[in-house]
Write an enzyme that holds these catalytic residues in place. Structure first.
Site, PDB file in Angstrom:
ATOM      1  N   HIS A  88       0.894  -1.130   0.014  1.00 11.10           N
ATOM      2  CA  HIS A  88      -0.138  -0.084  -0.007  1.00 11.10           C
ATOM      3  C   HIS A  88       0.871   1.213  -0.027  1.00 11.10           C
ATOM      4  O   HIS A  88       0.287   2.473  -0.115  1.00 11.10           O
ATOM      5  CB  HIS A  88      -0.899  -0.113   1.196  1.00 11.10           C
ATOM      6  CG  HIS A  88      -1.828  -1.175   1.081  1.00 11.10           C
ATOM      7  ND1 HIS A  88      -3.071  -1.203   1.896  1.00 11.10           N
ATOM      8  CD2 HIS A  88      -2.215  -2.055   0.015  1.00 11.10           C
ATOM      9  CE1 HIS A  88      -4.040  -2.073   1.582  1.00 11.10           C
ATOM     10  NE2 HIS A  88      -3.431  -2.718   0.410  1.00 11.10           N
ATOM     11  N   ARG A 231      -6.787   2.770   2.467  1.00  7.90           N
ATOM     12  CA  ARG A 231      -7.170   1.426   2.799  1.00  7.90           C
ATOM     13  C   ARG A 231      -6.744   0.686   4.173  1.00  7.90           C
ATOM     14  O   ARG A 231      -6.993  -0.303   4.705  1.00  7.90           O
ATOM     15  CB  ARG A 231      -6.482   0.482   1.650  1.00  7.90           C
ATOM     16  CG  ARG A 231      -6.667   0.700   0.366  1.00  7.90           C
ATOM     17  CD  ARG A 231      -5.751  -0.046  -0.803  1.00  7.90           C
ATOM     18  NE  ARG A 231      -4.788   0.830  -0.604  1.00  7.90           N
ATOM     19  CZ  ARG A 231      -3.680   0.707  -1.584  1.00  7.90           C
ATOM     20  NH1 ARG A 231      -3.797  -0.414  -2.787  1.00  7.90           N
ATOM     21  NH2 ARG A 231      -2.699   1.397  -1.698  1.00  7.90           N
TER      22      ARG A 231
HETATM   23  C1  HEM Z   1      -6.418  -9.790   4.663  1.00  8.05           C
HETATM   24  C2  HEM Z   1      -5.726  -9.339   4.008  1.00  8.05           C
HETATM   25  C3  HEM Z   1      -6.050  -8.680   2.593  1.00  8.05           C
HETATM   26  C4  HEM Z   1      -7.068  -8.511   1.828  1.00  8.05           C
HETATM   27  C5  HEM Z   1      -8.363  -8.688   2.694  1.00  8.05           C
HETATM   28  C6  HEM Z   1      -6.636  -7.841   0.638  1.00  8.05           C
HETATM   29  C7  HEM Z   1      -7.681  -7.424  -0.240  1.00  8.05           C
HETATM   30  C8  HEM Z   1      -7.393  -6.926  -1.375  1.00  8.05           C
HETATM   31  C9  HEM Z   1      -8.344  -6.287  -2.471  1.00  8.05           C
HETATM   32  C10 HEM Z   1      -9.787  -6.172  -2.280  1.00  8.05           C
HETATM   33  C11 HEM Z   1      -7.653  -5.770  -3.457  1.00  8.05           C
HETATM   34  C12 HEM Z   1      -8.382  -5.197  -4.590  1.00  8.05           C
HETATM   35  C13 HEM Z   1      -8.688  -6.194  -5.597  1.00  8.05           C
HETATM   36  C14 HEM Z   1      -9.020  -5.868  -7.029  1.00  8.05           C
HETATM   37  O1  HEM Z   1     -10.072  -5.298  -6.936  1.00  8.05           O
HETATM   38  O2  HEM Z   1      -8.247  -5.717  -7.838  1.00  8.05           O
HETATM   39  C15 HEM Z   1      -6.513  -6.066  -3.128  1.00  8.05           C
HETATM   40  C16 HEM Z   1      -5.160  -5.530  -3.867  1.00  8.05           C
HETATM   41  C17 HEM Z   1      -4.032  -5.916  -3.594  1.00  8.05           C
HETATM   42  N1  HEM Z   1      -3.405  -6.336  -2.757  1.00  8.05           N
HETATM   43 FE1  HEM Z   1      -4.444  -7.162  -1.335  1.00  8.05          FE
HETATM   44  N2  HEM Z   1      -5.384  -7.990   0.384  1.00  8.05           N
HETATM   45  C18 HEM Z   1      -4.787  -8.777   1.630  1.00  8.05           C
HETATM   46  C19 HEM Z   1      -3.632  -8.781   1.581  1.00  8.05           C
HETATM   47  C20 HEM Z   1      -2.639  -8.621   0.738  1.00  8.05           C
HETATM   48  C21 HEM Z   1      -1.226  -9.024   0.840  1.00  8.05           C
HETATM   49  C22 HEM Z   1      -0.769  -9.850   2.118  1.00  8.05           C
HETATM   50  C23 HEM Z   1      -0.389  -8.621   0.077  1.00  8.05           C
HETATM   51  C24 HEM Z   1       1.124  -8.729  -0.549  1.00  8.05           C
HETATM   52  C25 HEM Z   1       1.867  -9.552   0.215  1.00  8.05           C
HETATM   53  C26 HEM Z   1      -1.380  -7.912  -0.918  1.00  8.05           C
HETATM   54  C27 HEM Z   1      -0.872  -7.281  -1.992  1.00  8.05           C
HETATM   55  C28 HEM Z   1      -1.930  -6.619  -2.909  1.00  8.05           C
HETATM   56  C29 HEM Z   1      -1.550  -5.855  -3.975  1.00  8.05           C
HETATM   57  C30 HEM Z   1      -0.319  -5.565  -4.662  1.00  8.05           C
HETATM   58  C31 HEM Z   1      -2.713  -5.402  -4.643  1.00  8.05           C
HETATM   59  C32 HEM Z   1      -2.989  -4.311  -5.762  1.00  8.05           C
HETATM   60  C33 HEM Z   1      -2.913  -3.003  -5.302  1.00  8.05           C
HETATM   61  C34 HEM Z   1      -3.389  -1.861  -6.129  1.00  8.05           C
HETATM   62  O3  HEM Z   1      -2.646  -1.618  -7.178  1.00  8.05           O
HETATM   63  O4  HEM Z   1      -4.470  -1.289  -6.330  1.00  8.05           O
HETATM   64  N3  HEM Z   1      -2.540  -8.121  -0.161  1.00  8.05           N
HETATM   65  N4  HEM Z   1      -6.080  -6.573  -2.107  1.00  8.05           N
END
Ligand code: HEM
Ligand SMILES: [Ca+2]
Length: 487
Positions: A88, A231
């Site tokens: 983030h 977020r």
């Molecule tokens: C409870 C834990 C997490 C939740 C609920 C969560 C949820 C989400 C959601 C809803 C999205 C947007 C999906 C979309 O509409 O394309 C997202 C994007 C993303 N998440 Fe997670 N995530 C979690 C943990 C993580 C972890 C542990 C990582 C990496 C180690 C990660 C990396 C990313 C990345 C790189 C994006 C794209 C961000 C962007 O460019 O907007 N997330 N995540």
């Protein structure tokens, strides 16, 4: 180095490089269904390599879940949480808000109509999971008949540098809001209503009320927190990390003021911010990344820091934000453990199922628990909460299509057994419960596989350490498979 990443844009060869609200960069040209902007699967009848593209939901259900569940004895839950937190700092791909000029409601429609690209729930559940396409870099008025000259590109709303932008914000307005300007002490603003039992501060609430966060129905309202990244209230561990940095900023600011009585509030703030930014980089590059890609790969591809290189474009790559760094979604635990001071389950506040922890800042305020976490991984959690229609795996796949990420089917040998990139030992440690990709790829190419195996993208893309081996890029460009047709 003379030019740390938090310093003014003039340090870079091109001041727009890595700045917020610039396009995510492409390592390969996009592959859209119409060549320009429509995602693959926009017309479901259309054949790709002779096959209809399976709906994202089908891929999610049939391939990206498994019953395997393993505990990691080497690392704590913090490894997962840092991943989310630092992602983030460096990426936020803005989505088209509501209807962007058309009169469709993406929350309701099951049709592919710009900017909606809903995920069909073809498994007994009715309807569709809403999906808003990522905002395109240059707005095109589809009604005007003017054809887009260039391929659709997506934006990064965050600064690509690891610069603690999730603490401080990336624009002047937000930055001022987050500071304790009246205090004239160089500190960040804290929550005016709540403190923890030891008197330590929480993040301030958002100002636009009522906020969208869940409420404890018995108690008074607790709004979403505000921080440099919006977020922040998504999950309790994430909020905890944000809270920790708020407190650390204020602690350091106080210490600096103590030893530099003549410093202005601005000076204290900026110097503290530099330190906090540096801590983010150190933790990510020294502590986090080697655990993810393995110390050998880290040594081989990244190596020691050799000074700031202003000629490197540090912009986050599209494939990194939309796919590679989402490998972390395969490591999310379905249960959030809440531990007491002796690292045992807290009697008052038992473990929670993941969906009960999302957007629930009231739990931090009322139930405490900022710190003690442990890790238990279960990759079924990729499908987060079917009933509430938040299938993260399907979202990731659909996002890849939305962004036109090129698909390439890869043989097992090319990805996971590649000499170039090894999984870190934690992922390899237990052969029965090896990574989902290793398990599944015999049958079909696993989508999450390249993400798990090729986190090195992360380093080429996110690092502010200057130049990175071209070889890594070559490997990735050669090997990358994101969401090719599954057959
Ligand atoms: C409870 C834990 C997490 C939740 C609920 C969560 C949820 C989400 C959601 C809803 C999205 C947007 C999906 C979309 O509409 O394309 C997202 C994007 C993303 N998440 Fe997670 N995530 C979690 C943990 C993580 C972890 C542990 C990582 C990496 C180690 C990660 C990396 C990313 C990345 C790189 C994006 C794209 C961000 C962007 O460019 O907007 N997330 N995540
Ligand atoms: Ca940043």
């Amino acid at each position: 180095s003379k030019c740390p990443p938090t310093s003014p844009a003039t340090c870079r060869q091109n001041p727009r490089w890595g700045a917020a609200n610039t396009a995510l960069v492409r390592w390969l040209p996009a592959e859209y269904e119409d060549g320009e902007s429509e995602p693959k699967g926009w017309n479901p009848e259309r054949l790709h390599n002779g096959f209809q593209l399976p709906p994202a939901r089908t891929v999610s259900r049939e391939i990206m879940t498994s019953a395997s569940k393993w505990k990691d004895d080497s690392y704590s839950q913090l490894l997962v949480d840092w991943g989310q937190y630092i992602s983030h700092d460096i990426t936020l791909t803005p989505q088209s808000t509501s209807t962007d000029g058309s009169d469709v409601d993406c929350l309701k429609t099951c049709e592919n109509v710009h900017p909606c690209f809903p995920i069909k729930m073809n498994d007994g559940l009715q309807g569709c999971m809403p999906f808003f396409r990522s905002t395109s870099d240059c707005f095109v008025n589809f009604q005007s008949g003017i054809r887009q000259a260039l391929q659709r590109q997506q934006l990064n709303a965050m600064t690509s540098f690891i610069d603690a932008s999730a603490v401080y914000g990336h624009n002047q307005k937000l930055e001022s809001f987050l500071r304790d300007l009246p205090g004239r002490n160089g500190k960040l603003a804290v929550n005016a209503r709540f403190k923890d039992p030891k008197g330590r501060p929480y993040l301030p609430f958002v100002t636009k009320l009522p906020s969208a966060c869940h409420q404890d129905l018995q108690g008074e309202r607790v709004e979403c927190f505000s921080a440099g990244d919006n977020r922040v209230s998504e999950g309790l561990p994430l909020t905890s990390l944000h809270t920790l940095w708020l407190r650390e900023h204020n602690r350091i600011a106080e210490a600096l003021k103590h030893i530099n009585g003549h410093w202005s509030p601005e000076m204290i703030y900026q110097e503290t911010r530099k330190i906090i930014g540096a801590l983010h980089q150190i933790i990510t590059l020294r502590d986090y990344a080697p655990k993810i890609i393995g110390p050998e790969s880290f040594k081989h591809y990244i190596g020691p820091y050799r000074g700031y290189d202003p000629s490197v474009d540090p912009s986050i790559a599209n494939v990194f934000a939309a796919a590679a760094f989402r490998f972390g979604h395969a490591t999310i635990s379905p249960i959030l453990c809440r531990l007491n001071e002796s690292f045992q389950e807290d009697e008052r506040f038992p473990h929670l199922r993941l969906h009960n922890t999302l957007f629930s800042p009231w739990r931090i305020v009322k139930e405490g628990q900022c710190t003690h976490m442990r890790m238990e991984t279960n990759n079924t959690s990729l499908v987060l909460d079917t009933l509430k229609q938040m299938d993260l795996a399907a979202l990731n796949l659909q996002r890849g299509r939305d962004h036109g990420l090129p698909g390439k089917i890869l043989a097992e040998s090319q990805i996971c057994h590649s000499n170039a990139i090894r999984l870190s030992s934690s992922y390899q440690s237990d052969s029965n419960h090896s990574t989902p990709c290793l398990k599944k790829q015999t049958k079909k190419t696993h989508i999450i596989c390249p993400s798990l195996c090729q986190q090195t993208v992360f380093l080429t893309s996110a690092s502010s350490i200057g130049s990175c081996s071209n070889k890594v890029k070559e490997v990735l460009v050669d090997n990358y498979m994101v969401h090719g047709p599954v057959h």
